[in-house]
Design an enzyme around this catalytic site. Structure first.
Site, PDB file in Angstrom:
ATOM      1  N   LYS A  84       0.846  -1.204   0.000  1.00  0.00           N
ATOM      2  CA  LYS A  84       0.000   0.000   0.000  1.00  0.00           C
ATOM      3  C   LYS A  84       0.876   1.246   0.000  1.00  0.00           C
ATOM      4  O   LYS A  84       1.757   1.399   0.854  1.00  0.00           O
ATOM      5  CB  LYS A  84      -0.873   0.032   1.253  1.00  0.00           C
ATOM      6  CG  LYS A  84      -2.117  -0.801   1.144  1.00  0.00           C
ATOM      7  CD  LYS A  84      -2.810  -0.877   2.478  1.00  0.00           C
ATOM      8  CE  LYS A  84      -3.930   0.097   2.603  1.00  0.00           C
ATOM      9  NZ  LYS A  84      -4.666  -0.097   3.893  1.00  0.00           N
TER      10      LYS A  84
HETATM   11  C1  E4P Z   1      -8.018   0.034   4.435  1.00  0.00           C
HETATM   12  O1  E4P Z   1      -7.301  -0.162   3.494  1.00  0.00           O
HETATM   13  C2  E4P Z   1      -7.977   1.286   5.206  1.00  0.00           C
HETATM   14  O2  E4P Z   1      -6.748   1.456   5.800  1.00  0.00           O
HETATM   15  C3  E4P Z   1      -9.113   1.356   6.169  1.00  0.00           C
HETATM   16  O3  E4P Z   1     -10.313   0.921   5.570  1.00  0.00           O
HETATM   17  C4  E4P Z   1      -9.257   2.695   6.840  1.00  0.00           C
HETATM   18  O4  E4P Z   1     -10.473   2.791   7.502  1.00  0.00           O
HETATM   19  P1  E4P Z   1     -10.803   3.915   8.575  1.00  0.00           P
HETATM   20  O5  E4P Z   1     -11.101   5.180   7.867  1.00  0.00           O
HETATM   21  O6  E4P Z   1     -12.005   3.389   9.295  1.00  0.00           O
HETATM   22  O7  E4P Z   1      -9.587   4.036   9.444  1.00  0.00           O
END
Ligand code: E4P
Length: 219
Positions: A84
């Site tokens: 990522k």
């Molecule tokens: C996934 O890839 C993300 O890091 C995650 O869904 C973030 O979610 P949040 O906004 O609830 O922290």
């Protein structure tokens, strides 16, 4: 449609990994910071638990060259890692280079149609728009999923649309209808999406009515 679990909790992933419902896991530095132990060990364990799944692991470096080196090291953890990288102008060159080297990239922190388009043009395997965080600032996260779906299809991009920051089952249902390829779900949302009160009520009613027949063996 694929379902990922949005957690770094080994016990919770273990609970659902072998059900056939889970296609991957997304982690981020915040999720890893909530767990005890060494994050590298946790990631390796998750990769082993879901050998056919995709496990997203985020870079933590800031400078582009350091991000590049770290991304390569993270990708080497396991065959099923997606690295990522935040959707930031600093990293476009690095992202392009990593994709050309065959590393699976999940672009995270996507908040606009134009960001999504740029990343699809680079050949990103996944783009992760954050639905809940857009709603938090008064924007419409679900609408972005619809727009990204249209943009990817219209242009014939193979980039997969990974709906992230899903806060509840309503979000989940809406991203299903918007045509997301993947939804990454916090475990409580995933578990809640398997249940319905009328299923419980119906089962109870059927059991009670069946008892009235007083049959000891069936069939
Ligand atoms: C996934 O890839 C993300 O890091 C995650 O869904 C973030 O979610 P949040 O906004 O609830 O922290």
């Amino acid at each position: 449609m694929k379902i990922f679990l949005d957690t770094a909790n080994i016990e919770l992933i273990q609970k659902w990994a072998h059900t056939g419902l889970i296609d991957g896991v997304t982690t981020n530095p915040t999720l890893l910071s909530k767990e005890d132990g060494n994050p590298t060990v946790a990631i390796l364990t998750i990769c082993e638990m879901l050998p056919l799944g995709v496990i997203s692991v985020e870079v933590t470096e800031k400078e582009p060259e350091a991000v590049y080196m770290q991304a390569r090291k993270i990708a080497a953890f396991s065959h099923n890692i997606a690295v990522k990288i935040p959707c930031h102008p600093h990293y476009y060159t690095v992202i392009k280079k990593l994709i050309e080297e065959g590393i699976t990239i999940n672009i995270t922190l996507v908040f606009s149609l134009t960001q999504g388009l740029m990343m699809a043009k680079l050949g990103a395997h996944y783009i992760s728009p954050f639905v809940g965080r857009l709603d938090d600032i008064g924007s419409n996260g679900i609408e972005l999923i619809h727009h990204l779906r249209h943009m990817l299809d219209w242009n014939g991009f193979e980039t997969e649309l990974l709906a992230a920051s899903i806060r509840d089952t309503t979000h989940f249902e809406k991203v299903i209808m918007a045509g997301a390829d993947i939804a990454t779900l916090p475990v409580p949302v995933f578990e809640q999406s398997l249940n319905h009160q009328l299923t419980d009520k119906g089962m109870e009613q059927f059991a009670q009515d069946w008892k009235k027949l007083n049959i000891s063996r069936f069939p």
